[in-house]
Write an enzyme that holds these catalytic residues in place. Structure first.
Site, PDB file in Angstrom:
ATOM      1  N   GLU A   1       0.441  -1.478   0.046  1.00 26.19           N
ATOM      2  CA  GLU A   1       0.227   0.364  -0.201  1.00 26.19           C
ATOM      3  C   GLU A   1       1.086   1.312   0.700  1.00 26.19           C
ATOM      4  O   GLU A   1       2.021   1.440   0.239  1.00 26.19           O
ATOM      5  CB  GLU A   1      -1.095   0.174   1.402  1.00 26.19           C
ATOM      6  CG  GLU A   1      -0.513   0.321   2.518  1.00 26.19           C
ATOM      7  CD  GLU A   1      -1.319   0.484   3.433  1.00 26.19           C
ATOM      8  OE1 GLU A   1      -1.481   1.779   3.455  1.00 26.19           O
ATOM      9  OE2 GLU A   1      -1.222  -0.360   4.175  1.00 26.19           O
TER      10      GLU A   1
ATOM     11  N   LYS B   1      -5.472  10.648   0.785  1.00 23.99           N
ATOM     12  CA  LYS B   1      -5.811   9.390   1.349  1.00 23.99           C
ATOM     13  C   LYS B   1      -7.029   8.434   1.186  1.00 23.99           C
ATOM     14  O   LYS B   1      -8.016   9.421   1.210  1.00 23.99           O
ATOM     15  CB  LYS B   1      -5.868   9.270   2.787  1.00 23.99           C
ATOM     16  CG  LYS B   1      -6.032   7.880   4.048  1.00 23.99           C
ATOM     17  CD  LYS B   1      -6.095   8.237   5.333  1.00 23.99           C
ATOM     18  CE  LYS B   1      -7.327   7.219   5.841  1.00 23.99           C
ATOM     19  NZ  LYS B   1      -7.138   7.086   7.706  1.00 23.99           N
TER      20      LYS B   1
ATOM     21  N   VAL C   1      -5.380   0.235   2.836  1.00 24.79           N
ATOM     22  CA  VAL C   1      -5.664  -1.260   3.099  1.00 24.79           C
ATOM     23  C   VAL C   1      -6.758  -1.688   1.552  1.00 24.79           C
ATOM     24  O   VAL C   1      -6.634  -2.136   1.141  1.00 24.79           O
ATOM     25  CB  VAL C   1      -5.679  -2.240   4.419  1.00 24.79           C
ATOM     26  CG1 VAL C   1      -6.749  -3.277   4.539  1.00 24.79           C
ATOM     27  CG2 VAL C   1      -4.638  -1.498   5.277  1.00 24.79           C
TER      28      VAL C   1
ATOM     29  N   SER D   1     -13.463   1.669   9.979  1.00 24.98           N
ATOM     30  CA  SER D   1     -12.350   1.710   8.891  1.00 24.98           C
ATOM     31  C   SER D   1     -13.314   1.173   7.751  1.00 24.98           C
ATOM     32  O   SER D   1     -14.048  -0.711   8.064  1.00 24.98           O
ATOM     33  CB  SER D   1     -11.210   0.319   9.370  1.00 24.98           C
ATOM     34  OG  SER D   1     -10.629   1.065   8.031  1.00 24.98           O
TER      35      SER D   1
ATOM     36  N   ASP E   1     -11.552  -0.451   5.903  1.00 22.85           N
ATOM     37  CA  ASP E   1     -10.605  -2.111   5.575  1.00 22.85           C
ATOM     38  C   ASP E   1     -11.345  -2.812   6.027  1.00 22.85           C
ATOM     39  O   ASP E   1     -11.211  -4.234   5.504  1.00 22.85           O
ATOM     40  CB  ASP E   1     -10.098  -1.819   6.284  1.00 22.85           C
ATOM     41  CG  ASP E   1      -8.374  -1.094   6.095  1.00 22.85           C
ATOM     42  OD1 ASP E   1      -8.752  -0.355   5.375  1.00 22.85           O
ATOM     43  OD2 ASP E   1      -8.182  -0.417   6.722  1.00 22.85           O
TER      44      ASP E   1
ATOM     45  N   LYS F   1      -3.123  -1.409  15.764  1.00 23.04           N
ATOM     46  CA  LYS F   1      -2.104  -0.450  16.700  1.00 23.04           C
ATOM     47  C   LYS F   1      -3.633  -0.670  17.981  1.00 23.04           C
ATOM     48  O   LYS F   1      -4.587  -0.678  16.939  1.00 23.04           O
ATOM     49  CB  LYS F   1      -2.352   0.414  16.677  1.00 23.04           C
ATOM     50  CG  LYS F   1      -1.480   0.478  15.895  1.00 23.04           C
ATOM     51  CD  LYS F   1       0.035   2.171  15.663  1.00 23.04           C
ATOM     52  CE  LYS F   1       0.616   1.800  14.362  1.00 23.04           C
ATOM     53  NZ  LYS F   1       0.509   1.753  13.395  1.00 23.04           N
TER      54      LYS F   1
HETATM   55  N1  PSU Z   1      -2.356   2.015  10.876  1.00 29.50           N
HETATM   56  C1  PSU Z   1      -1.929   1.836  10.703  1.00 29.50           C
HETATM   57  N2  PSU Z   1      -0.490   2.404   9.718  1.00 29.50           N
HETATM   58  C2  PSU Z   1      -1.647   3.040   8.983  1.00 29.50           C
HETATM   59  C3  PSU Z   1      -2.719   2.487   8.649  1.00 29.50           C
HETATM   60  C4  PSU Z   1      -3.319   2.184   9.538  1.00 29.50           C
HETATM   61  O1  PSU Z   1      -0.859   1.460  11.922  1.00 29.50           O
HETATM   62  O2  PSU Z   1      -0.858   3.704   7.734  1.00 29.50           O
HETATM   63  C5  PSU Z   1      -3.750   3.236   7.541  1.00 29.50           C
HETATM   64  C6  PSU Z   1      -3.936   2.132   6.604  1.00 29.50           C
HETATM   65  O3  PSU Z   1      -3.707   2.563   5.354  1.00 29.50           O
HETATM   66  C7  PSU Z   1      -5.033   1.998   6.903  1.00 29.50           C
HETATM   67  C8  PSU Z   1      -5.844   2.980   7.068  1.00 29.50           C
HETATM   68  O4  PSU Z   1      -5.340   1.097   6.013  1.00 29.50           O
HETATM   69  O5  PSU Z   1      -5.012   3.804   7.699  1.00 29.50           O
HETATM   70  C9  PSU Z   1      -6.927   2.911   7.603  1.00 29.50           C
HETATM   71  O6  PSU Z   1      -7.996   4.422   8.070  1.00 29.50           O
HETATM   72  P1  PSU Z   1      -9.242   4.243   8.180  1.00 29.50           P
HETATM   73  O7  PSU Z   1      -9.217   4.604   9.609  1.00 29.50           O
HETATM   74  O8  PSU Z   1      -9.272   5.865   8.405  1.00 29.50           O
HETATM   75  O9  PSU Z   1      -9.647   3.389   7.411  1.00 29.50           O
HETATM   76 MN    MN Z   2     -12.600   5.793   9.958  1.00 29.94          MN
END
Ligand code: PSU
Ligand code: MN
Length: 305
Positions: free
Chosen positions: A27, A88, A108, A142, A144, A161
């Protein structure tokens, strides 16, 4: 208009896919919004090198010039690392970025979408997004996770995390039928830490087992992907009590500043890095290399099945 007007696959990757050779997707949000410049440039090249050393072809993804890019050249990698005017991009953003020609780093979710369109089944990253703490109020989950439920790509990560609610993340994945496989671990890894306290049902002892499970899942027509939780190597792992304190502080800071939506994950990542004086960044690099290695081995084993 057809798909190929939007999808641009580097020739080396197209050839590998046509020949049934292993390809590993990577990614770009981890570069643009997860790591500082210029340290991320070395990372971007090294992670690709590791994939090659393991006998697979790396395919870093991004959205550039109205195209879904599979495989970036040096200049494109640098653009993602410098991250000037690089957004993003999760699923909901894809069409906007394509249609308007904006440059986007793939999360992701979006990396899975692009990988799947290109025919790539395996993807290595650091950590996945998930159900945020307090999601019962904010509904911040997310995209994801829905992608894992629907798109046939196996994501090798170091878990997630604990900026997230890892227990709720596992519940969500269970509800949507996403297998979560430990790679030589009984627990969901917590990114910087090898353990999270959350037990997994499956502990795969080798990469071949993961490859076989994925082939079986897709052979029987079960849609969606899987999460492979690969713990950070012992020598780079951080102390869970220390990291949890830091993460609690970062989450409190984000709440105090009313950060929400797509900005919250990058905000937390930056704060954790500042508060740990960069030691967490070293761990972040190593766990991502370790995931690239494991993912390449899984992709190679899959290609032999
Ligand atoms: N968690 C990490 N490092 C990252 C991300 C998540 O520890 O770089 C990034 C990844 O690209 C993941 C995205 O898909 O953040 C998720 O963002 P959101 O929670 O806004 O969907
Ligand atoms: Mn979110």
């Amino acid at each position: 208009m057809n798909l190929h007007d939007y999808l641009s696959v580097a020739p080396e990757i197209a050839d590998a896919l046509a020949a049934g050779k292993p390809v590993v997707a990577l990614e770009s949000t981890i570069l643009s919004h997860g790591m500082p410049y210029p340290e991320n440039v070395e990372f971007a090249h090294k992670v690709e090198k590791i994939v090659r050393e393991e006998g697979a072809i790396p395919a870093t993804t991004a959205i550039i010039g109205g195209k879904l890019k599979v495989g970036l050249n040096d200049e494109e990698l640098l653009t993602m690392c410098k991250a000037e005017n690089v957004g993003k991009v999760s699923r909901r953003d894809v069409a906007v970025y394509l249609a308007t020609g904006q440059t986007g780093a793939t999360t992701v979710a979006t990396t899975m979408i692009i990988a799947s369109l290109a025919g790539i089944r395996f993807f290595a990253t650091g950590g996945i997004g998930g159900v945020h703490r307090g999601a019962e109020r904010t509904m911040d989950i997310s995209a994801d996770l829905q992608e894992l439920a629907n798109t046939p790509v196996c994501v090798v990560c170091a878990g997630a995390k604990s900026i997230l609610d890892l227990g709720l993340t596992l519940e969500y994945l269970e509800t949507y039928g996403v297998p979560v496989l430990g790679l030589r671990t009984d627990e969901l890894p917590a990114f910087y830490c090898r353990t999270s306290g959350y037990k997994l049902d499956y502990n795969c002892q080798d990469e071949e087992t993961v490859a076989k499970i994925m082939k079986t899942k897709w052979d029987v027509g079960l849609k969606g992907g899987a999460v492979v939780g690969n713990p950070i190597p012992e020598q780079y792992a951080m102390d869970p009590d220390y990291m949890n304190k830091i993460i609690d502080q970062a989450v409190a800071q984000a709440n105090a500043e009313h950060i929400h939506g797509k900005a919250i994950t990058p905000f937390l990542l930056a704060h954790i890095k500042d508060m740990t004086g960069g030691s967490s960044f070293a761990a972040n690099l190593e766990l991502a290399y370790n995931n690239a290695r494991a993912c390449s081995r899984i992709a190679c084993a899959y290609a032999k099945l």
